[in-house]
Design an enzyme around this catalytic site. Structure first.
Site, PDB file in Angstrom:
ATOM      1  N   GLU A 117       0.834  -1.199   0.000  1.00  0.00           N
ATOM      2  CA  GLU A 117       0.000   0.000   0.000  1.00  0.00           C
ATOM      3  C   GLU A 117       0.874   1.258   0.000  1.00  0.00           C
ATOM      4  O   GLU A 117       0.619   2.213  -0.743  1.00  0.00           O
ATOM      5  CB  GLU A 117      -0.918  -0.001   1.220  1.00  0.00           C
ATOM      6  CG  GLU A 117      -1.722   1.265   1.405  1.00  0.00           C
ATOM      7  CD  GLU A 117      -2.142   1.459   2.851  1.00  0.00           C
ATOM      8  OE1 GLU A 117      -2.391   2.622   3.227  1.00  0.00           O
ATOM      9  OE2 GLU A 117      -2.203   0.476   3.603  1.00  0.00           O
ATOM     10  N   GLU A 177      -4.528   0.594  -3.573  1.00  0.00           N
ATOM     11  CA  GLU A 177      -3.153   1.109  -3.611  1.00  0.00           C
ATOM     12  C   GLU A 177      -2.152  -0.037  -3.532  1.00  0.00           C
ATOM     13  O   GLU A 177      -1.105  -0.013  -4.193  1.00  0.00           O
ATOM     14  CB  GLU A 177      -2.926   2.090  -2.469  1.00  0.00           C
ATOM     15  CG  GLU A 177      -3.666   3.406  -2.652  1.00  0.00           C
ATOM     16  CD  GLU A 177      -3.398   4.406  -1.554  1.00  0.00           C
ATOM     17  OE1 GLU A 177      -3.503   5.623  -1.816  1.00  0.00           O
ATOM     18  OE2 GLU A 177      -3.081   3.979  -0.416  1.00  0.00           O
ATOM     19  N   ASP A 188       0.814   3.828  -3.123  1.00  0.00           N
ATOM     20  CA  ASP A 188       0.411   5.220  -2.936  1.00  0.00           C
ATOM     21  C   ASP A 188       1.351   6.158  -3.687  1.00  0.00           C
ATOM     22  O   ASP A 188       0.913   7.112  -4.350  1.00  0.00           O
ATOM     23  CB  ASP A 188       0.405   5.541  -1.442  1.00  0.00           C
ATOM     24  CG  ASP A 188       0.121   7.010  -1.165  1.00  0.00           C
ATOM     25  OD1 ASP A 188      -1.025   7.438  -1.368  1.00  0.00           O
ATOM     26  OD2 ASP A 188       1.050   7.732  -0.762  1.00  0.00           O
ATOM     27  N   ASP A 190      -7.169   1.193   0.546  1.00  0.00           N
ATOM     28  CA  ASP A 190      -5.806   0.706   0.822  1.00  0.00           C
ATOM     29  C   ASP A 190      -5.476  -0.499  -0.050  1.00  0.00           C
ATOM     30  O   ASP A 190      -4.340  -0.627  -0.539  1.00  0.00           O
ATOM     31  CB  ASP A 190      -5.682   0.320   2.302  1.00  0.00           C
ATOM     32  CG  ASP A 190      -5.728   1.524   3.232  1.00  0.00           C
ATOM     33  OD1 ASP A 190      -5.613   2.660   2.742  1.00  0.00           O
ATOM     34  OD2 ASP A 190      -5.897   1.319   4.446  1.00  0.00           O
TER      35      ASP A 190
END
Length: 238
Positions: A36, A112, A40, A109
């Site tokens: 994650e 990502e 991101d 989440d």
């Protein structure tokens, strides 16, 4: 995993990366939080690059605001549902019982993490292509000088209607689901003069109204051909 990879339009060489991306910390110590973190950064770089190219006259501040608007939790949650990640998540029993598979934060989440997994499996080009395809609808119908970019959906909708001398939209809660501490709200957004209705859903009334407003804006942009930033509009598109 085969069905999910078809939805992702990407086939993993190392399927364990995808499995880890879908594993919540409540299920296993080999969870998706590191992926994650990576995803991101990849997501932000991919969107930043697209905005840099798409909005050549925008300032640094505008680009930052618009990027934050695009990669917010609400959008990522909707995209994760579209991809069906909620059906593929690995969650602990407690999270399953409390509806974790539909929780916006968990799904955002996970998306990502999937982006991070694609990056590790196929490199930045593969991850960037995935992000660009996924976010393409967010760019469709937008102008390179659009005043709506980066605004919250309710404000953008209000300004769109006021610019055409129409009354403000009406928001109505049509349903609520779940226990008090974990409710989901369904909201209806109506533009009476145009006889148009859009719906939204969220974990609060405010977030549901924002989603309904965003959906209404998309309907309006599809229905009308706009002329720059004059506040005028053409006849409905056929």
């Amino acid at each position: 995993m085969d069905t999910l990879q078809q939805r992702l339009e990407y086939r993993f060489s190392h399927i364990k990366l995808l499995e880890q991306a879908l594993t919540h910390r409540s299920y296993s110590s080999a969870h998706n939080e590191r992926l994650e973190f990576l995803g991101d950064s990849v997501l932000n770089l991919s969107i930043a690059t697209r905005l840099y190219q798409f909005l050549p006259d925008a300032s640094e501040g505008d680009l930052s605001r618009i990027r934050a608007h695009l990669v917010r939790e609400t959008t990522l949650h909707q995209l994760a549902l579209y991809l069906g990640l909620n059906h593929a998540l690995k969650l602990g029993e407690g999270e399953l019982r409390s509806g974790g598979a539909e929780r916006p934060s968990i799904l955002a989440d996970a998306l990502e993490a999937v982006i991070g997994a694609i990056y590790l499996d196929g490199g930045f080009a593969a991850a960037d292509a995935f992000v660009q395809t996924l976010f393409q609808p967010e760019f469709e119908g937008q102008s390179v000088t659009s005043a709506d970019w980066g605004k919250d959906a309710k404000t953008a909708l209000q300004e769109w209607l006021q610019g055409r001398h129409m009354s403000l939209p009406v928001y109505t809660v049509s349903a609520t689901h779940g226990a008090l501490h974990n409710q989901t709200f369904e909201v209806q957004c109506s533009v009476v003069k145009l006889d148009m209705v859009a719906h939204g859903q969220g974990t609060s009334r405010r977030s549901a109204e924002q989603e309904a407003a965003q959906n209404m804006l998309q309907l309006l942009r599809q229905k009308y051909k706009e002329k720059g930033r004059t506040g005028k509009h053409d006849k409905p598109a056929k």
